[in-house]
Design a protein around this motif. Structure first.
Motif, PDB file in Angstrom:
ATOM      1  N   LYS A 247      56.354 -87.637 -17.039  1.00  9.29           N
ATOM      2  CA  LYS A 247      54.523 -88.079 -18.770  1.00  9.29           C
ATOM      3  C   LYS A 247      53.834 -88.038 -17.966  1.00  9.29           C
ATOM      4  CE  LYS A 247      58.181 -91.882 -21.059  1.00  9.29           C
ATOM      5  NZ  LYS A 247      57.396 -92.785 -21.066  1.00  9.29           N
ATOM      6  N   LEU A 248      53.375 -86.848 -17.913  1.00  9.15           N
ATOM      7  CA  LEU A 248      51.807 -86.142 -17.753  1.00  9.15           C
ATOM      8  C   LEU A 248      51.072 -85.422 -18.485  1.00  9.15           C
ATOM      9  CD1 LEU A 248      52.191 -82.981 -15.297  1.00  9.15           C
ATOM     10  CD2 LEU A 248      53.883 -83.907 -16.123  1.00  9.15           C
ATOM     11  N   ASP A 249      50.244 -85.319 -18.153  1.00  9.17           N
ATOM     12  CA  ASP A 249      48.979 -84.005 -18.799  1.00  9.17           C
ATOM     13  C   ASP A 249      49.705 -82.381 -18.510  1.00  9.17           C
ATOM     14  OD1 ASP A 249      47.163 -82.719 -20.158  1.00  9.17           O
ATOM     15  OD2 ASP A 249      45.980 -84.138 -19.704  1.00  9.17           O
ATOM     16  N   THR A 250      49.833 -82.212 -19.104  1.00  7.79           N
ATOM     17  CA  THR A 250      50.936 -80.710 -18.633  1.00  7.79           C
ATOM     18  C   THR A 250      50.140 -79.368 -18.814  1.00  7.79           C
ATOM     19  OG1 THR A 250      51.505 -79.680 -20.838  1.00  7.79           O
ATOM     20  CG2 THR A 250      53.466 -80.985 -19.018  1.00  7.79           C
ATOM     21  N   ASP A 251      49.163 -79.775 -19.829  1.00  2.00           N
ATOM     22  CA  ASP A 251      47.998 -78.944 -19.553  1.00  2.00           C
ATOM     23  C   ASP A 251      47.107 -78.822 -19.082  1.00  2.00           C
ATOM     24  OD1 ASP A 251      48.446 -77.559 -21.625  1.00  2.00           O
ATOM     25  OD2 ASP A 251      47.164 -78.344 -23.208  1.00  2.00           O
ATOM     26  N   ALA A 252      46.511 -80.249 -18.582  1.00  2.00           N
ATOM     27  CA  ALA A 252      45.144 -80.314 -17.359  1.00  2.00           C
ATOM     28  C   ALA A 252      45.936 -80.494 -16.284  1.00  2.00           C
ATOM     29  CB  ALA A 252      45.397 -82.126 -18.031  1.00  2.00           C
ATOM     30  N   THR A 253      46.912 -81.129 -16.002  1.00  2.00           N
ATOM     31  CA  THR A 253      47.893 -80.646 -14.631  1.00  2.00           C
ATOM     32  C   THR A 253      47.705 -78.865 -14.011  1.00  2.00           C
ATOM     33  OG1 THR A 253      49.168 -82.608 -14.519  1.00  2.00           O
ATOM     34  CG2 THR A 253      50.060 -81.107 -12.913  1.00  2.00           C
ATOM     35  N   MET A 254      48.462 -77.906 -15.685  1.00  3.51           N
ATOM     36  CA  MET A 254      48.071 -76.727 -15.271  1.00  3.51           C
ATOM     37  C   MET A 254      47.026 -76.454 -14.980  1.00  3.51           C
ATOM     38  SD  MET A 254      50.586 -73.910 -14.482  1.00  3.51           S
ATOM     39  CE  MET A 254      52.129 -74.456 -15.552  1.00  3.51           C
ATOM     40  N   LYS A 255      46.141 -76.531 -14.685  1.00  3.38           N
ATOM     41  CA  LYS A 255      44.639 -76.323 -14.795  1.00  3.38           C
ATOM     42  C   LYS A 255      43.968 -76.395 -13.541  1.00  3.38           C
ATOM     43  CE  LYS A 255      40.561 -75.375 -15.736  1.00  3.38           C
ATOM     44  NZ  LYS A 255      39.666 -75.755 -14.064  1.00  3.38           N
ATOM     45  N   GLN A 256      44.709 -77.974 -12.974  1.00  2.00           N
ATOM     46  CA  GLN A 256      44.914 -78.233 -11.657  1.00  2.00           C
ATOM     47  C   GLN A 256      45.495 -77.344 -10.693  1.00  2.00           C
ATOM     48  OE1 GLN A 256      46.202 -81.818 -11.403  1.00  2.00           O
ATOM     49  NE2 GLN A 256      43.718 -83.007 -10.089  1.00  2.00           N
ATOM     50  N   VAL A 257      46.946 -76.025 -10.869  1.00  2.00           N
ATOM     51  CA  VAL A 257      47.796 -75.622 -10.835  1.00  2.00           C
ATOM     52  C   VAL A 257      47.447 -74.357 -10.319  1.00  2.00           C
ATOM     53  CG1 VAL A 257      49.710 -74.795 -10.348  1.00  2.00           C
ATOM     54  CG2 VAL A 257      49.322 -76.906 -10.651  1.00  2.00           C
ATOM     55  N   GLN A 258      46.515 -73.991 -11.482  1.00  2.00           N
ATOM     56  CA  GLN A 258      45.787 -72.552 -11.429  1.00  2.00           C
ATOM     57  C   GLN A 258      43.966 -72.183 -10.182  1.00  2.00           C
ATOM     58  OE1 GLN A 258      45.589 -72.423 -15.743  1.00  2.00           O
ATOM     59  NE2 GLN A 258      46.440 -71.387 -16.205  1.00  2.00           N
ATOM     60  N   ASP A 259      43.809 -73.378 -10.907  1.00  2.00           N
ATOM     61  CA  ASP A 259      42.612 -73.830  -9.593  1.00  2.00           C
ATOM     62  C   ASP A 259      42.871 -73.801  -7.860  1.00  2.00           C
ATOM     63  OD1 ASP A 259      41.177 -73.875 -11.996  1.00  2.00           O
ATOM     64  OD2 ASP A 259      40.500 -76.557 -11.092  1.00  2.00           O
ATOM     65  N   LEU A 260      44.280 -74.146  -7.988  1.00  2.00           N
ATOM     66  CA  LEU A 260      45.156 -73.985  -6.620  1.00  2.00           C
ATOM     67  C   LEU A 260      45.091 -72.604  -6.469  1.00  2.00           C
ATOM     68  CD1 LEU A 260      46.504 -75.074  -3.714  1.00  2.00           C
ATOM     69  CD2 LEU A 260      48.846 -75.753  -4.938  1.00  2.00           C
ATOM     70  N   GLY A 261      45.925 -71.867  -6.913  1.00  2.00           N
ATOM     71  CA  GLY A 261      46.139 -70.939  -7.024  1.00  2.00           C
ATOM     72  C   GLY A 261      44.914 -69.772  -6.764  1.00  2.00           C
ATOM     73  N   GLU A 262      43.805 -70.445  -7.252  1.00  2.00           N
ATOM     74  CA  GLU A 262      42.273 -69.388  -7.587  1.00  2.00           C
ATOM     75  C   GLU A 262      41.901 -69.906  -5.872  1.00  2.00           C
ATOM     76  OE1 GLU A 262      39.801 -70.675  -9.761  1.00  2.00           O
ATOM     77  OE2 GLU A 262      40.664 -69.943 -11.880  1.00  2.00           O
ATOM     78  N   GLN A 263      41.772 -70.678  -5.462  1.00  2.00           N
ATOM     79  CA  GLN A 263      41.731 -71.256  -3.709  1.00  2.00           C
ATOM     80  C   GLN A 263      42.470 -70.125  -2.467  1.00  2.00           C
ATOM     81  OE1 GLN A 263      41.320 -75.129  -2.933  1.00  2.00           O
ATOM     82  NE2 GLN A 263      41.412 -75.715  -4.822  1.00  2.00           N
ATOM     83  N   ILE A 264      43.502 -70.553  -2.761  1.00  2.00           N
ATOM     84  CA  ILE A 264      44.456 -69.775  -2.185  1.00  2.00           C
ATOM     85  C   ILE A 264      44.241 -67.930  -2.311  1.00  2.00           C
ATOM     86  CG2 ILE A 264      46.375 -69.062  -1.861  1.00  2.00           C
ATOM     87  CD1 ILE A 264      48.217 -71.340  -2.930  1.00  2.00           C
ATOM     88  N   GLU A 265      43.445 -67.862  -2.971  1.00  2.00           N
ATOM     89  CA  GLU A 265      43.182 -66.613  -3.068  1.00  2.00           C
ATOM     90  C   GLU A 265      42.084 -66.201  -2.024  1.00  2.00           C
ATOM     91  OE1 GLU A 265      44.744 -63.549  -4.641  1.00  2.00           O
ATOM     92  OE2 GLU A 265      46.401 -64.672  -3.946  1.00  2.00           O
ATOM     93  N   GLN A 266      41.029 -66.949  -2.556  1.00  2.00           N
ATOM     94  CA  GLN A 266      39.795 -66.955  -1.713  1.00  2.00           C
ATOM     95  C   GLN A 266      39.791 -67.601  -0.048  1.00  2.00           C
ATOM     96  OE1 GLN A 266      36.387 -66.854  -2.761  1.00  2.00           O
ATOM     97  NE2 GLN A 266      37.400 -67.089  -4.896  1.00  2.00           N
ATOM     98  N   LEU A 267      41.356 -68.124   0.274  1.00  2.00           N
ATOM     99  CA  LEU A 267      41.735 -68.056   2.098  1.00  2.00           C
ATOM    100  C   LEU A 267      42.267 -66.930   2.429  1.00  2.00           C
ATOM    101  CD1 LEU A 267      42.787 -70.590   3.700  1.00  2.00           C
ATOM    102  CD2 LEU A 267      44.622 -70.663   3.036  1.00  2.00           C
ATOM    103  N   LYS A 268      42.451 -65.937   1.428  1.00  2.00           N
ATOM    104  CA  LYS A 268      43.107 -64.976   1.658  1.00  2.00           C
ATOM    105  C   LYS A 268      42.145 -64.140   2.255  1.00  2.00           C
ATOM    106  CE  LYS A 268      47.091 -63.182  -0.789  1.00  2.00           C
ATOM    107  NZ  LYS A 268      47.934 -63.124  -1.985  1.00  2.00           N
ATOM    108  N   SER A 269      41.221 -63.958   0.997  1.00  2.00           N
ATOM    109  CA  SER A 269      40.310 -63.413   1.324  1.00  2.00           C
ATOM    110  C   SER A 269      39.589 -63.309   2.381  1.00  2.00           C
ATOM    111  CB  SER A 269      39.005 -63.096  -0.079  1.00  2.00           C
ATOM    112  OG  SER A 269      38.688 -64.247   0.123  1.00  2.00           O
ATOM    113  N   LYS A 270      39.647 -64.659   3.293  1.00  2.00           N
ATOM    114  CA  LYS A 270      38.656 -65.702   4.498  1.00  2.00           C
ATOM    115  C   LYS A 270      39.452 -65.396   5.827  1.00  2.00           C
ATOM    116  CE  LYS A 270      35.325 -67.299   2.104  1.00  2.00           C
ATOM    117  NZ  LYS A 270      33.776 -66.848   2.291  1.00  2.00           N
TER     118      LYS A 270
END
Length: 350
Positions: A247-270
């Motif tokens: 039982k979780l807020d799937t929209d809010a959690t998916m937003k966190q997961v998407q933010d994580l994806g963006e951080q991974i892309e930033q890491l790859k660029s660095k």
């Protein structure tokens, strides 16, 4: 019953304290001298200078000791805790009721996995750092009971392993197996209690230190490779906390997961911009990124399964009893990926 008792079988591995970040001494040594500085230094008040120097040394020494304590506590936790729970899980797979133990009427007997972790080394290291000053509570008081209870349960587990490996239950109608099970349950009760206390204490302190380290890295290096690597780990831990429940807020959690994806892309660029230093971390960095992307996919799958209310198949239900980490969309699978990510994150700092 089994899953209630073994709810922490796939635990949360921990980041080693300070495995990434800046080297303060290196920074100080490499800082350029200001061209406007006086050629002849102005003498400072001797007593003031001495007091400041001593205070700085004391602060540095204290921080060094705290870091040493946390490194030992975390390394031993990562080496021991999940290993013990996985061994217990292997025992539970062929028992109808883990609390009651073997009846002698089981169709299959698989025994229990042997534990080869170096507990003596951990006991020596924990005993040493727990005695150091300054005290670090509540972890100092929790550490020795934890390692002692770990040694106790491992001793029983390895006796059980030998008994079942030699198939001695065929000669005594499980008499010794039942006796060892009684000892096992007593040791397991003590271990679980100390493990929970130790885990809570170590997570509380480590989370605080890692958040402070992230700010320090950003202040000294900006949003560098090290910054994004640590940020990914801290964001992932927040996601873990969110997706434990069905039982979780799937929209809010998916937003966190998407933010994580963006951080991974930033890491790859660095990755190509990472500073050369004494750590040859290129192979580990690539593997860490792969592990982060695997975690990202498993976290997305978990959120989607809950959001879409996808039921377990018959095959998945069977796997959930003994190998839930193999089922897509389960918390256990996400944690398995997370722990692999922690392993490679820690390897970058060795």
């Amino acid at each position: 019953m089994k899953r209630d008792l073994l709810s922490t079988v796939i635990g949360c591995a921990l980041l080693l304290a300070g495995v990434v970040g800046c080297d303060d001494n290196k920074t100080a040594e490499s800082a350029p001298v200001s061209s406007t500085a006086s050629a002849t230094p102005v003498p400072a008040n001797p007593s003031t200078s001495s007091n400041v120097s001593k205070n700085e040394e004391k602060s540095t020494d204290s921080e060094s000791i705290v870091s040493e304590k946390m490194h030992v506590y975390i390394e031993c936790y990562n080496d021991i805790d999940e290993t013990i729970y996985r061994s217990i899980q292997s025992y539970s797979t062929w028992l109808a009721d883990l609390k009651k133990g073997p009846t002698g009427k089981e169709e299959y007997v698989y025994g229990i996995s042997k534990i080869t972790a170096n507990l003596d080394k951990c006991h020596a290291n924990i005993s040493e750092v727990a005695a150091l000053k300054p005290e670090l509570e509540p972890i100092d008081k929790a550490a020795l009971p934890y390692i002692n209870s770990s040694i106790d349960i491992v001793n029983v587990i390895n006796k059980m392993n030998k008994y079942y490996e030699q198939q001695d239950y065929k000669d005594d109608a499980f008499a010794k197996g039942k006796e060892l099970h009684t000892q096992f349950m007593q040791a397991f009760s003590a271990f679980k209690s100390t493990s929970d206390t130790y885990s809570e204490a170590i997570h509380e302190i480590n989370d605080r230190r890692q958040a402070q380290l992230l700010k320090k890295i950003e202040a000294q290096e900006g949003k560098s490779f090290d910054y994004y690597a640590l940020s990914i780990m801290l964001t992932s831990k927040k996601i873990n906390q969110a997706i434990q429940s069905d039982k979780l807020d799937t929209d809010a959690t998916m937003k966190q997961v998407q933010d994580l994806g963006e951080q991974i892309e930033q890491l790859k660029s660095k990755q190509g911009e990472a500073k050369n230093d004494s750590r040859d971390r290129k192979p580990q960095a690539s593997t860490f990124i792969d592990a982060a992307e695997k975690y990202l996919l498993d976290a997305k799958t978990r959120v989607r399964r809950i959001r879409d209310n996808t039921p377990l198949t018959t095959g998945e239900k069977m796997l959930m009893e003994n190998a839930p980490q193999m089922v897509d969309g389960t918390f256990e699978k996400v944690m398995d990926s997370y722990n692999q990510m922690v392993t490679w994150f820690n390897a970058m700092g060795r």
